[in-house]
Design an enzyme around this catalytic site. Sequence first.
Site, mmCIF file in Angstrom:
data_model
loop_
_atom_site.group_PDB
_atom_site.id
_atom_site.type_symbol
_atom_site.label_atom_id
_atom_site.label_comp_id
_atom_site.label_asym_id
_atom_site.label_seq_id
_atom_site.Cartn_x
_atom_site.Cartn_y
_atom_site.Cartn_z
ATOM 1 N N ASP A 1 -13.565 32.374 -23.187
ATOM 2 C CA ASP A 1 -12.192 33.078 -22.802
ATOM 3 C C ASP A 1 -12.405 33.390 -21.377
ATOM 4 O OD1 ASP A 1 -10.976 33.100 -25.335
ATOM 5 O OD2 ASP A 1 -11.957 35.046 -26.020
ATOM 6 N N TYR B 1 -6.480 39.537 -39.709
ATOM 7 C CA TYR B 1 -5.045 38.985 -39.548
ATOM 8 C C TYR B 1 -4.881 37.906 -40.200
ATOM 9 C CZ TYR B 1 -7.931 35.749 -36.331
ATOM 10 O OH TYR B 1 -8.798 34.984 -35.526
ATOM 11 N N LYS C 1 1.124 35.404 -36.932
ATOM 12 C CA LYS C 1 0.194 36.087 -37.095
ATOM 13 C C LYS C 1 0.711 37.536 -37.582
ATOM 14 C CE LYS C 1 -3.280 33.955 -34.215
ATOM 15 N NZ LYS C 1 -4.106 34.291 -32.938
ATOM 16 N N HIS D 1 -5.231 33.638 -27.085
ATOM 17 C CA HIS D 1 -5.436 32.873 -27.885
ATOM 18 C C HIS D 1 -4.111 32.312 -28.221
ATOM 19 C CE1 HIS D 1 -9.747 34.206 -28.748
ATOM 20 N NE2 HIS D 1 -9.700 33.378 -27.622
ATOM 21 N N GLU E 1 0.431 50.121 -49.306
ATOM 22 C CA GLU E 1 0.757 48.835 -49.429
ATOM 23 C C GLU E 1 0.615 48.163 -48.283
ATOM 24 O OE1 GLU E 1 4.809 47.136 -50.750
ATOM 25 O OE2 GLU E 1 3.644 47.342 -52.513
ATOM 26 N N ARG F 1 -7.883 62.735 -52.954
ATOM 27 C CA ARG F 1 -8.931 61.727 -53.372
ATOM 28 C C ARG F 1 -8.848 60.453 -52.122
ATOM 29 N NH1 ARG F 1 -5.600 59.090 -57.982
ATOM 30 N NH2 ARG F 1 -3.951 59.642 -56.631
ATOM 31 N N ASP G 1 -6.379 34.092 -44.089
ATOM 32 C CA ASP G 1 -6.848 35.419 -43.720
ATOM 33 C C ASP G 1 -8.066 35.145 -42.820
ATOM 34 O OD1 ASP G 1 -4.599 36.384 -45.018
ATOM 35 O OD2 ASP G 1 -5.870 37.709 -46.277
ATOM 36 N N ASN G 2 -8.315 36.057 -41.605
ATOM 37 C CA ASN G 2 -9.354 36.090 -40.862
ATOM 38 C C ASN G 2 -9.936 37.491 -40.577
ATOM 39 O OD1 ASN G 2 -9.480 33.158 -40.525
ATOM 40 N ND2 ASN G 2 -7.692 33.584 -39.146
ATOM 41 N N ARG H 1 -10.888 39.986 -26.902
ATOM 42 C CA ARG H 1 -10.868 38.333 -27.702
ATOM 43 C C ARG H 1 -9.345 37.908 -27.307
ATOM 44 N NH1 ARG H 1 -14.622 37.233 -31.885
ATOM 45 N NH2 ARG H 1 -16.022 39.182 -32.363
#
Length: 184
Positions: free
Chosen positions: A169, A131, A71, A61, A28, A23, A47-48, A58
Amino acid sequence: MKLIETGIEGLAVLEPDVFRDSRGYFFESFSRRKFAELVSDVNFVQDNESMSTYGVVRGLHFQRPPHTQAKLVRCVRGCVLDVAVDLRRSSPTYLRHFSVELSEENHRQLFIPKGFAHGFAVLSPIAVFQYKCDEFYAPLSEDGINPLDPDLSIDWKIPVKDIIFSDKDFHRKNLAEIENNLEF
């Protein structure tokens, strides 16, 4: 879930137990109990998710105190090179970086504790990146380092001519220009 050491205290790669059958698969992706046993008892509050195309970088940061963030990051579609730079002055690995490929294929996650700069490069045509953060986004505490800082020598696995940055950035200062103002 298996914990993979990175050689940097507190920074950890997590590899889930994936159960596959005709299937598809199941795993988890997060268990607070298991995460506390293996890594740390962190209370994630936000959560992002981002979607990016090949060549996007990116980062790097971070949020300054008192809003520093830990994170837990993962790539749910495509593949990214994820990078964390240790900015903790008291750490024996201060200014060292670690990178790992996170993908929909390997289902790996990277836990990045407080005191690190973080970024990623998209290696696939499209990547969806998720994240969890243990502190809310605080725009006045936001900061970063130029991802192409020659002192960091990060190999983003993308030819420099193909890298796509945000204006913010692209114009970030090199670490040497902000290092004296780091408070981790």
